[in-house]
Design an enzyme around this catalytic site. Sequence first.
Site, PDB file in Angstrom:
ATOM      1  N   GLY A 127    -110.564 -51.031 -45.837  1.00 21.03           N
ATOM      2  CA  GLY A 127    -110.531 -50.182 -47.032  1.00 21.03           C
ATOM      3  C   GLY A 127    -111.888 -49.567 -47.312  1.00 21.03           C
ATOM      4  CB  SER A 129    -111.723 -43.428 -45.856  1.00 23.22           C
ATOM      5  OG  SER A 129    -112.403 -43.572 -44.643  1.00 23.22           O
ATOM      6  CD  GLU A 244    -115.891 -51.322 -30.858  1.00 18.14           C
ATOM      7  OE1 GLU A 244    -116.585 -52.266 -30.443  1.00 18.14           O
ATOM      8  OE2 GLU A 244    -114.723 -51.146 -30.529  1.00 18.14           O
ATOM      9  CB  SER A 381    -116.485 -36.550 -37.903  1.00 19.76           C
ATOM     10  OG  SER A 381    -117.709 -35.978 -38.322  1.00 19.76           O
ATOM     11  CG  ASN A 382    -116.786 -36.122 -31.956  1.00 16.51           C
ATOM     12  OD1 ASN A 382    -116.546 -37.282 -32.312  1.00 16.51           O
ATOM     13  ND2 ASN A 382    -116.376 -35.637 -30.804  1.00 16.51           N
ATOM     14  CD  GLU A 383    -117.665 -31.948 -36.366  1.00 18.74           C
ATOM     15  OE1 GLU A 383    -117.051 -32.918 -36.826  1.00 18.74           O
ATOM     16  OE2 GLU A 383    -117.208 -31.220 -35.463  1.00 18.74           O
TER      17      GLU A 383
HETATM   18  C1  LIG Z   1    -105.898 -41.619 -37.917  1.00 20.72           C
HETATM   19  C2  LIG Z   1    -106.989 -42.053 -38.818  1.00 20.72           C
HETATM   20  C3  LIG Z   1    -107.169 -43.385 -39.086  1.00 20.72           C
HETATM   21  C4  LIG Z   1    -108.140 -43.807 -39.973  1.00 20.72           C
HETATM   22  N1  LIG Z   1    -108.255 -45.132 -40.285  1.00 20.72           N
HETATM   23  C5  LIG Z   1    -109.101 -45.523 -41.263  1.00 20.72           C
HETATM   24  C6  LIG Z   1    -109.099 -46.870 -41.730  1.00 20.72           C
HETATM   25  O1  LIG Z   1    -108.357 -47.721 -41.241  1.00 20.72           O
HETATM   26  N2  LIG Z   1    -109.929 -47.192 -42.741  1.00 20.72           N
HETATM   27  C7  LIG Z   1    -110.781 -46.298 -43.296  1.00 20.72           C
HETATM   28  O2  LIG Z   1    -111.529 -46.670 -44.196  1.00 20.72           O
HETATM   29  N3  LIG Z   1    -110.808 -45.006 -42.894  1.00 20.72           N
HETATM   30  C8  LIG Z   1    -109.970 -44.607 -41.888  1.00 20.72           C
HETATM   31  N4  LIG Z   1    -109.971 -43.283 -41.478  1.00 20.72           N
HETATM   32  C9  LIG Z   1    -110.789 -42.346 -42.197  1.00 20.72           C
HETATM   33  C10 LIG Z   1    -111.915 -41.738 -41.374  1.00 20.72           C
HETATM   34  O3  LIG Z   1    -112.977 -42.632 -41.262  1.00 20.72           O
HETATM   35  C11 LIG Z   1    -112.306 -40.429 -42.057  1.00 20.72           C
HETATM   36  O4  LIG Z   1    -111.280 -39.527 -41.796  1.00 20.72           O
HETATM   37  C12 LIG Z   1    -113.631 -39.896 -41.567  1.00 20.72           C
HETATM   38  O5  LIG Z   1    -114.668 -40.653 -42.066  1.00 20.72           O
HETATM   39  C13 LIG Z   1    -113.811 -38.417 -42.002  1.00 20.72           C
HETATM   40  O6  LIG Z   1    -113.667 -38.278 -43.375  1.00 20.72           O
HETATM   41  P1  LIG Z   1    -112.695 -37.151 -44.013  1.00 20.72           P
HETATM   42  O7  LIG Z   1    -111.396 -37.254 -43.320  1.00 20.72           O
HETATM   43  O8  LIG Z   1    -112.746 -37.307 -45.458  1.00 20.72           O
HETATM   44  O9  LIG Z   1    -113.335 -35.779 -43.588  1.00 20.72           O
HETATM   45  P2  LIG Z   1    -114.574 -35.038 -44.300  1.00 20.72           P
HETATM   46  O10 LIG Z   1    -115.692 -35.997 -44.451  1.00 20.72           O
HETATM   47  O11 LIG Z   1    -114.106 -34.294 -45.453  1.00 20.72           O
HETATM   48  O12 LIG Z   1    -114.943 -34.033 -43.127  1.00 20.72           O
HETATM   49  C14 LIG Z   1    -114.257 -32.792 -42.891  1.00 20.72           C
HETATM   50  C15 LIG Z   1    -115.002 -32.044 -41.795  1.00 20.72           C
HETATM   51  O13 LIG Z   1    -116.360 -31.807 -42.201  1.00 20.72           O
HETATM   52  C16 LIG Z   1    -117.262 -32.339 -41.288  1.00 20.72           C
HETATM   53  N5  LIG Z   1    -118.453 -32.860 -41.975  1.00 20.72           N
HETATM   54  C17 LIG Z   1    -118.497 -33.731 -43.017  1.00 20.72           C
HETATM   55  N6  LIG Z   1    -119.766 -34.013 -43.345  1.00 20.72           N
HETATM   56  C18 LIG Z   1    -120.547 -33.297 -42.511  1.00 20.72           C
HETATM   57  C19 LIG Z   1    -121.959 -33.155 -42.356  1.00 20.72           C
HETATM   58  N7  LIG Z   1    -122.830 -33.824 -43.106  1.00 20.72           N
HETATM   59  N8  LIG Z   1    -122.396 -32.334 -41.386  1.00 20.72           N
HETATM   60  C20 LIG Z   1    -121.526 -31.655 -40.599  1.00 20.72           C
HETATM   61  N9  LIG Z   1    -120.201 -31.747 -40.701  1.00 20.72           N
HETATM   62  C21 LIG Z   1    -119.717 -32.562 -41.649  1.00 20.72           C
HETATM   63  C22 LIG Z   1    -116.505 -33.432 -40.576  1.00 20.72           C
HETATM   64  O14 LIG Z   1    -117.043 -33.675 -39.295  1.00 20.72           O
HETATM   65  C23 LIG Z   1    -115.095 -32.852 -40.511  1.00 20.72           C
HETATM   66  O15 LIG Z   1    -115.004 -32.004 -39.392  1.00 20.72           O
HETATM   67  C24 LIG Z   1    -109.000 -42.864 -40.560  1.00 20.72           C
HETATM   68  C25 LIG Z   1    -108.846 -41.513 -40.255  1.00 20.72           C
HETATM   69  C26 LIG Z   1    -107.862 -41.096 -39.404  1.00 20.72           C
HETATM   70  C27 LIG Z   1    -107.712 -39.656 -39.112  1.00 20.72           C
END
Ligand SMILES: Cc1cc2nc3c(=O)[nH]c(=O)nc-3n(C[C@H](O)[C@H](O)[C@H](O)COP(=O)(O)OP(=O)(O)OC[C@H]3O[C@@H](n4cnc5c(N)ncnc54)[C@H](O)[C@@H]3O)c2cc1C
Lengths: 396, 380
Positions: A127, A129, A244, A381-383
Amino acid sequence: MDLAFTKEEQAFREEVRQFFRDNVPPDTRRKMVEGRHLSKDEMVTWWRILNKKGWGVSHWPKQYGGTGWTSVQHYIFNEELQSYPAPQPLAFGVSMVGPVIYTFGNEEQKKQYLPRIANVDDWWCQGFSEPGSGSDLASLKTKAERKGDKWIINGQKTWTTLAQHADMIFCLCRTDPGAKKQMGISFIVFSMKSKGVTVRPIQTIDGGVEVNEVFFDDVEVPVENLIGEENKGWDYAKFLLGNERTGIARVGVSKERLRRIRDLAGKVESGGKPIIQDAAFREKLAACEIELKALELTQLRVVADEGKHGKGKPNPASSVLKIKGSEIQQTTTELLMEVIGPFAAPYDVHGDDGSNEAMDWTAQIAPSYFNNRKVSIYGGSNEIQRNIIAKAVLGL
Amino acid sequence: MDFDLNEEQRLLKDSIDGLLTDSYDFESRKKYMMEKGGWSKTVWLKLAEQGLLGLPFAEADGGFGGGGVETMIVMEALGKALVLEPYLATVVIGGGFLRHAGTDAQKAAHVPGIIDGSKTLAFAQLEKNSRYDLFDVATTAKKKGDGWVIDGEKFVVLNGENADTLIVTARTKGERRDKAGIGVFLVPANAKGVTKKSYPTQDGLHAADITLTGVEIGPDAVLGNPEDSLALIERVVDEARVALCAEAVGLMDESLKTTVEYIKTRKQFGVAIGSFQSLQHRASDMFVAAEQARSMSMFATMAGDFENAKERSNAIAAAKVQIGKSLKFVGQQAIQLHGGIGMTMEAKIGHYFKRLTMIENSFGDTDYHQRRVADGGGLI
Ligand SMILES: Cc1cc2nc3c(=O)[nH]c(=O)nc-3n(C[C@H](O)[C@H](O)[C@H](O)COP(=O)(O)OP(=O)(O)OC[C@H]3O[C@@H](n4cnc5c(N)ncnc54)[C@H](O)[C@@H]3O)c2cc1C
Ligand SMILES: Cc1cc2nc3c(=O)[nH]c(=O)nc-3n(C[C@H](O)[C@H](O)[C@H](O)COP(=O)(O)OP(=O)(O)OC[C@H]3O[C@@H](n4cnc5c(N)ncnc54)[C@H](O)[C@@H]3O)c2cc1C
């Protein structure tokens, strides 16, 4: 410099492989090959087999049930597991919360949780995000307020993977709203069966349900469920995410997929002959295999470094593994899409009932392609990984 | 499994890095370029003094018995400093033919001169239409008495202008694209019938187009089996490819370092341009590309020792593909991130870009090697 595995390491690989051949339930393997979702039962059954063998929490310290393997042995084990393929141990328990508990938890907590994690008596979920806090995790708002001998938790988590199966959750909660972002966060664990916890499934674009929203409404949690010190949760979260390092490249997974692609491409026809005989396709496949080889070597460099210099602080090279590893996984699913061609379209019409053996293998290819878009988003994320390299490696 | 250098290898690395730091800054390089043949005899003798020219030769032949890793260390350092001297042509390729196929007499005649720096070699292989196929040989070697007569044209022979001895591939039998019937010959550069047209190459090295007209050589000029030396040529060229991979890694390291330093100091819009995220991400991707290349350079170095020729070639081809892709990205983006200054001869980055670019097209480009891997059944 010597890139060969020793005789002992090769023998170890053979031992691991043989164990998988003898013990992974065949149907579990088949579903993995076809990219299908496994039931909770299927996963737990396999993990308990693994735990009985003493390999369930292989990388933990020996006193908590680990194996004492070298870095190279861990690497070999993971690669064989991924490429067999068989389900990897439940990361949320084994790789995430387990190490936090044995590193920062008290004796009571270690005794209470660790054996149950190893045997998957408890299914854990993560828990972290929230709707407003993804990449910028430290902005999280879920609150834990101290009332007597209880924490009262209110807020919402999201993307919580397989929370529908979970018995326990480890949660980042804000415990000091006055402190600066990272400073006021605590690491609290509690039962998903607690009153006030609601799980709502989220369907992903592949049609599956592997993530959820989790709501907390005045959830009461005993104070002793705080791990480590109050307001130090951010440090533990960073430790957890940095832990990891090499698994994230998922080289074994991609290897298995590439073997499958080569196999299918020898069977599926295009222009009256197997698509593998199409030079353009074959070169794309080779290009992906070469990238994967390079990644495997990069990963081995990190593994060897760990073996030699210990697992100090997170190695920025792990960002390279994450970026390339996810890109390659995605490319493999694109190649599968190319092999399957027009039969990508049917939406799992036959299910998994064996009624159409000839086309069974096609069912999960498009969903798997859709689903794999996630790998460049989660786990930092890769960014975000590029930000890390720019800052930590290049000093920009 | 171990990726670290041993003590001796670390010393080797320190010694060549030290030598090049002292004598090979960008300004000195410009002067060396103006010397005869386009490189510095003084630097060459310094390399000899430190034993680097004898590195891969057996101790029995007066060398140091170094292996692939030692060559990798040297080539990486030469790349980093953008060195012009003919190490690849003389020590790696020329030395390679002598090591793998030279008779005792041939070694005695050529190796000491290589080691002490008095003699250099050149590999006359490329032909007008052969492109990257090593078996595509139209130049002929015809038996005459005990010896041979060679006729043909060779192109872009690196160090062709200065070399004392040419190593020439020529056909003794069969048709232009037959795999059998190819021999390798040691031809004195001043032999009658050898004419050279020399020129600087795009990356500041020097090469020559060489015409051989009725060049007569003795029986002692044959390296290996005159009727079946394709395997030998492939082996040595594979070693050259491995060396080029290492050189490219050195070039990429320096290109990235130079670029990062530049964007940290160059100011626009009132801030260092390195503070812009789009440039940071580009630089991060350059780092990823360079690391992937380094991994494959190491892999290729190890593969150089594989017994199985097919596995060896496949691995080295794969490495050349990765290096080719990485160097193109790193090279192009290094220029891009420099802006206008990257377009000038004055700045050193462009020279790194040009050398990297020429490496891609040496001994098989990315497409060529990718096709080889694909047709060879892949890599997994
Ligand atoms: C299938 C799946 C399973 C998951 N499982 C879990 C889980 O079990 N527990 C949990 O806690 N979370 C989980 N997550 C959440 C995951 O960690 C988040 O999706 C991730 O951290 C990205 O956050 P966001 O989706 O809010 O995207 P955002 O943070 O809103 O990002 C949107 C876009 O903006 C880019 N971006 C954001 N900040 C920057 C920056 N500073 N510079 C450049 N680019 C940026 C990102 O790379 C992305 O392309 C899961 C996500 C998915 C898709
Ligand atoms: C061949 C050639 C011919 C030219 N001819 C002329 C001419 O006739 N007349 C004339 O006036 N000029 C001319 N120019 C100059 C040209 O317009 C500049 O080179 C250009 O504006 C870039 O400026 P710069 O070279 O100073 O690079 P910089 O501005 O220093 O840029 C360096 C790098 O930083 C990037 N960058 C800069 N700012 C940002 C930002 N805010 N966000 C993200 N990235 C950024 C750039 O894209 C570039 O990659 C010429 C240039 C060349 C190479």
